[in-house]
Write a protein that holds these residues in place. Structure first.
Motif, mmCIF file in Angstrom:
data_model
loop_
_atom_site.group_PDB
_atom_site.id
_atom_site.type_symbol
_atom_site.label_atom_id
_atom_site.label_comp_id
_atom_site.label_asym_id
_atom_site.label_seq_id
_atom_site.Cartn_x
_atom_site.Cartn_y
_atom_site.Cartn_z
ATOM 1 N N ALA A 1 0.390 16.023 -1.424
ATOM 2 C CA ALA A 1 0.417 14.667 -1.979
ATOM 3 C C ALA A 1 0.395 14.655 -3.505
ATOM 4 N N ASP A 2 -0.355 15.562 -4.120
ATOM 5 C CA ASP A 2 -0.427 15.573 -5.579
ATOM 6 C C ASP A 2 0.905 15.921 -6.219
ATOM 7 N N ASN A 3 1.767 16.638 -5.505
ATOM 8 C CA ASN A 3 3.066 17.007 -6.058
ATOM 9 C C ASN A 3 4.039 15.840 -6.104
ATOM 10 N N HIS A 4 3.653 14.709 -5.539
ATOM 11 C CA HIS A 4 4.526 13.532 -5.534
ATOM 12 C C HIS A 4 3.844 12.306 -6.131
ATOM 13 N N ALA A 5 2.654 12.494 -6.682
ATOM 14 C CA ALA A 5 1.868 11.359 -7.173
ATOM 15 C C ALA A 5 2.592 10.577 -8.262
ATOM 16 N N GLU A 6 3.336 11.255 -9.122
ATOM 17 C CA GLU A 6 3.988 10.565 -10.236
ATOM 18 C C GLU A 6 5.124 9.659 -9.776
ATOM 19 N N TYR A 7 5.573 9.831 -8.522
ATOM 20 C CA TYR A 7 6.701 9.027 -8.040
ATOM 21 C C TYR A 7 6.261 7.843 -7.181
ATOM 22 N N ILE A 8 4.964 7.625 -7.044
ATOM 23 C CA ILE A 8 4.470 6.532 -6.199
ATOM 24 C C ILE A 8 4.875 5.187 -6.788
ATOM 25 N N ASP A 9 5.333 4.300 -5.924
ATOM 26 C CA ASP A 9 5.693 2.931 -6.313
ATOM 27 C C ASP A 9 4.403 2.166 -6.597
ATOM 28 N N GLY A 10 4.154 1.869 -7.857
ATOM 29 C CA GLY A 10 2.915 1.213 -8.250
ATOM 30 C C GLY A 10 2.730 -0.156 -7.639
ATOM 31 N N LYS A 11 3.820 -0.910 -7.515
ATOM 32 C CA LYS A 11 3.721 -2.255 -6.944
ATOM 33 C C LYS A 11 3.371 -2.195 -5.464
ATOM 34 N N ARG A 12 3.974 -1.245 -4.753
ATOM 35 C CA ARG A 12 3.666 -1.118 -3.336
ATOM 36 C C ARG A 12 2.235 -0.630 -3.149
ATOM 37 N N SER A 13 1.807 0.294 -4.015
ATOM 38 C CA SER A 13 0.441 0.804 -3.937
ATOM 39 C C SER A 13 -0.568 -0.318 -4.153
ATOM 40 N N GLU A 14 -0.314 -1.177 -5.115
ATOM 41 C CA GLU A 14 -1.209 -2.298 -5.391
ATOM 42 C C GLU A 14 -1.210 -3.284 -4.231
ATOM 43 N N PHE A 15 -0.037 -3.573 -3.674
ATOM 44 C CA PHE A 15 0.016 -4.504 -2.543
ATOM 45 C C PHE A 15 -0.748 -3.956 -1.341
#
Length: 789
Positions: free
Chosen positions: A663-677
């Motif tokens: 998971a840490d190898n993909h953390a920078e690509y997380i969709d911030g808006k989806r994460s917040e929702f």
């Protein structure tokens, strides 16, 4: 002082065993023996060792072998040589048990390693057999190495979450039960891939950093938000797992000692087993998988539990996934044959009718949960079976499942029974199991436990067109039975099954994304589904770290050569679903496969699909597979295949996927808006725990008919205690559609009393009487607060 035998205590313990054995080992006294098994430190620092093996009764004699390490071990080193002093002492025999009490042995704790120990059985015919301790508290070098004498009692007495248990005791005192209640929601975590370093310590560090960020009021990153909004974390199995017979020699003595106090050099390798955690041998299940320990010290687990119990704002419960219903065939090498009742599809059936085997498994559970776990998730409960001679068939051992539920823990002076969760898909594997499984067998028998819901168990294929209407019958069951189910839609199994599907043979819902990777990502991290599961439907919704973080997920293990190639071949379509050209060109990923010669993704995809077809065509015959691979025309990117080279491919595949799925190898690509929702939907659930209950007589969920190319779910719920009302409307799949909530059969008498509580990104509607245009994966919840709020 040199280690020595405490003859007085040894004789006393032997006498106690002799008295108990007069009536044999029975269901009434088996727990006495099970509790004594293993290595225990007395209050005066004496070490008691008791081992059970069926061959002991007929043995000439049994010795304990001690390896006392000189100096400090640096566990993080990939390889090191350690000097040790070797000791051996004759043990006392009592029936099938060998017993000894010793003084002056170093015991492990938070800061240091203790003495390592194993047993040697000498047979009447002159042959010898090494026996190791299946009940050890600590196994720093895996299942094929000596156990460690570890002072678990002292370590646990120093725990730092006492306030949590003080509050728990107050809660239990107000109840008529000592059973810990269910959580409101839950996050599933695979420790080996949840953080870059893949250890329990690094997971603890991640949560500690998150807690510090919250306390300091600092801005949260998207991947930090993915860990928040849960009041429980479920760890996938953390027991010692099977090991590769050639590659995983973690403990290798350079000399063979024969005399007391002889010096011996031991080559030590840091365990590096890759596994989901379900390939276990039962042996060592009271200990921890050393491959997910940074320090080799079991207290890493205690510190993780302390961190979660002391989390700011609200404690987080910790649930453990356990696997006791079957064992891999490697179990035959490390456990007495009496432990097993014959082969099955996983390896070996457990002989649950053997009183001591039954008691040992319950004792393993007790020791592991006593680290401070709040709940237990039992994997594959349908596999707990025994042969009934009268019925001439295998029957479910529901009595044993009930015994698991009744194990009482004692932590920080508080007695409690953990929250129990069972994964039970009976009558699986019967042909009609998908239709016949009720997922209610255990909840109807025991009343208090929860089970995995059908939608999270095996019916979860949301990347297909018509999924939401074709599975409507199972969704409706959730409305009526969900309050005893673990709900949600993403977990370690469902994501893996998704990537095993051949995209050329199914009707992929390309409305979810422009590529197969985007489709799979949206299928298991879908805003409308999160809204439905977290903010409207009954049950305890569970999410999965990889799904929330848009991280690829697959099956991986580097522990065998017999089936490893077959397992790798069955993941062939992962190359289509989860790897893009950009991903494959990333210099950090797939380094081993590239070194083998797969320089491009098309080369790998072609090979993977041909390999899968050959596994099927040859009925998995590796020799024929290697021959046929060399005859492929045009030739593959990698040629000159042999069984050895196929094994190289298997290892490279598993290790590259393990790295890619971190998971840490993909953390920078997380969709911030989806994460917040997603976080907001979970917070909504925590504020409205009544949603976990089944629908009442006025609640409903339905879909708009005729469908006409769009599946619009809409429904209504009311909290009977407070009077709060909710309306859910969402486009689950299909074309964009404009609707008016007032045209639906919803109890809206005064539109002005309703307001938007939650809405997915880009939904602009603010009032319930306004037209609502919803594209796929968009939805919203309206709320009518009670007059008292």
């Amino acid at each position: 002082m040199a280690p020595s035998v405490n003859e007085k205590k040894t004789n006393e313990l032997k006498a106690h065993f002799n008295r108990e054995l007069k009536s044999g080992i029975t269901h009434s006294n088996a727990s006495f023996f099970a509790k004594k098994l293993g290595a225990h430190i007395d209050s005066d620092s004496s070490a008691k060792f008791v081992i059970w093996h069926s061959a002991i009764e007929k043995a000439k004699h049994v010795e304990i072998e001690i390896f006392e390490i000189k100096g400090d071990l640096i566990y993080s080193k990939p390889e090191q040589h350690a000097d040790a002093i070797y000791h051996k002492f004759a043990m006392s025999i009592s029936g099938p048990f060998a017993i000894i009490v010793m003084d002056n042995l170093p015991a492990g704790n938070r800061d240091k390693f203790g003495a390592f120990y194993q047993f040697r059985l000498f047979n009447q015919d002159g042959s010898e057999k090494i026996i190791r301790d299946p009940m050890a508290w600590s196994m720093p070098y895996g299942i094929n190495a000596p156990g460690e004498l570890y002072n678990a009692k002292k370590v646990l007495s120093e725990r730092k979450d006492l306030e949590y248990y003080t509050n728990l005791e107050k809660t239990l005192n107000k109840s008529d039960s000592i059973r810990i209640g269910p959580s409101t929601n839950m996050l599933e975590v695979h420790t080996g891939t949840a953080t870059r370093h893949g250890s329990i310590q690094s997971l603890k560090n991640k949560y500690q950093q998150l807690a510090t960020t919250i306390r300091n009021g600092n801005t949260l990153s998207a991947d930090q938000k993915n860990l928040l909004g849960f009041d429980a974390v479920q760890l996938m199995p953390i027991d010692p797992v099977i090991e590769h017979p050639e590659n995983h020699a973690f403990w290798t003595p350079i000399q063979t000692p024969t005399e007391n106090r002889a010096e011996v050099t031991i080559r030590l390798k840091k365990p590096s087993v890759i596994n989901w955690g379900y390939d276990i041998v039962i042996f060592g299940s009271a200990a921890l998988n050393p491959s997910i320990l940074s320090t080799g010290r079991p207290h890493e687990l205690l510190e993780l539990i302390e961190t979660l119990h002391n989390f700011p704002d609200k404690p987080i419960k910790v649930i453990l996934d356990v696997v006791y219903g079957h064992a891999d065939n490697q179990g035959l090498d490390v456990l007495p044959e009496q432990f097993f009742a014959g082969p099955n599809m996983y390896g070996q059936n457990i002989d649950f009718k053997n009183p001591l085997v039954r008691a040992m498994i319950l004792e393993m559970q007790h020791r592991k949960i006593n680290w401070g776990f709040d709940g237990v998730r039992v994997d594959g409960a349908q596999d707990f079976k025994y042969y009934d001679a009268e019925k001439e068939k295998m029957v479910h051992d529901d009595e044993f499942l009930n015994q698991m539920s009744e194990v009482t823990q004692e932590v920080a002076g508080v007695s409690y029974k953990p929250w129990m969760i069972f994964e039970d898909g009976r009558p699986w594997p019967r042909d009609d199991w998908e239709l016949a499984s009720t997922y209610r067998e255990i909840t109807e028998q025991q009343k208090h436990p929860y089970q995995w819901a059908p939608m999270i168990f095996a019916y979860n294929t949301p990347y297909n067109y018509t999924y939401w209407v074709s599975k409507w019958w199972r969704i409706k069951e959730l409305l009526n039975f969900g309050e005893k189910w673990i709900s949600g839609y993403a977990n370690h199994d469902t994501m893996r099954r998704g990537t095993q599907a051949d995209p050329d043979t199914i009707n992929v819902n390309h409305m979810l994304g422009n590529s197969l990777r985007m489709v799979m990502d949206k299928a298991y991290n879908n805003p409308s589904t999160s809204l439905l599961m977290n903010s409207f439907l009954p049950g305890v919704p569970m999410d999965f770290v990889q799904a929330l973080g848009s991280t690829p997920w697959s099956f991986f293990r580097n522990t065998d050569t017999k089936y490893g190639l077959k397992v790798a071949a069955e993941e062939a379509h992962f190359t289509e679903w989860q790897i893009t050209e950009i991903d494959y060109r990333n210099s950090h990923f797939f380094t081993r496969l590239k070194d083998l010669g797969f320089r491009t993704l098309p080369d790998l995809r072609r090979f993977a699909k041909i390999l899968l077809n050959l596994v099927k065509a040859t009925d998995y015959e590796p020799t024929n597979i290697s021959t046929l691979l060399n005859q492929i025309n045009p030739p593959l990117a990698v040629t000159n295949w042999s069984i050895e080279k196929l094994n190289e491919y298997t290892t490279a595949w598993m290790e590259d996927l393990h790295e890619y799925c971190n998971a840490d190898n993909h953390a920078e690509y997380i969709d911030g808006k989806r994460s917040e929702f997603n976080l907001q939907t979970r917070k909504f659930r925590l504020r409205n725990p009544w949603l976990n209950d089944n629908f009442n007589s006025d609640d409903f969920l339905t879909y708009l008919e005729p469908v006409d190319g769009t599946v619009i779910f809409y429904g209504y719920r009311k909290d009977e205690e407070t009077g709060k009302e909710l309306i859910f409307i969402s486009n689950m799949e299909g074309q964009p559609k404009q609707i008016n909530a007032l045209d639906l059969k919803l109890p809206i008498k005064s539109p002005d009393e309703w307001s938007v509580a939650l809405s997915t990104h880009s939904v602009r509607t603010k009032k319930i009487n306004q037209p609502i245009k919803l594209s796929i994966s968009q939805g919203l919840i309206f709320e009518k607060k009670a007059s008292s709020e």
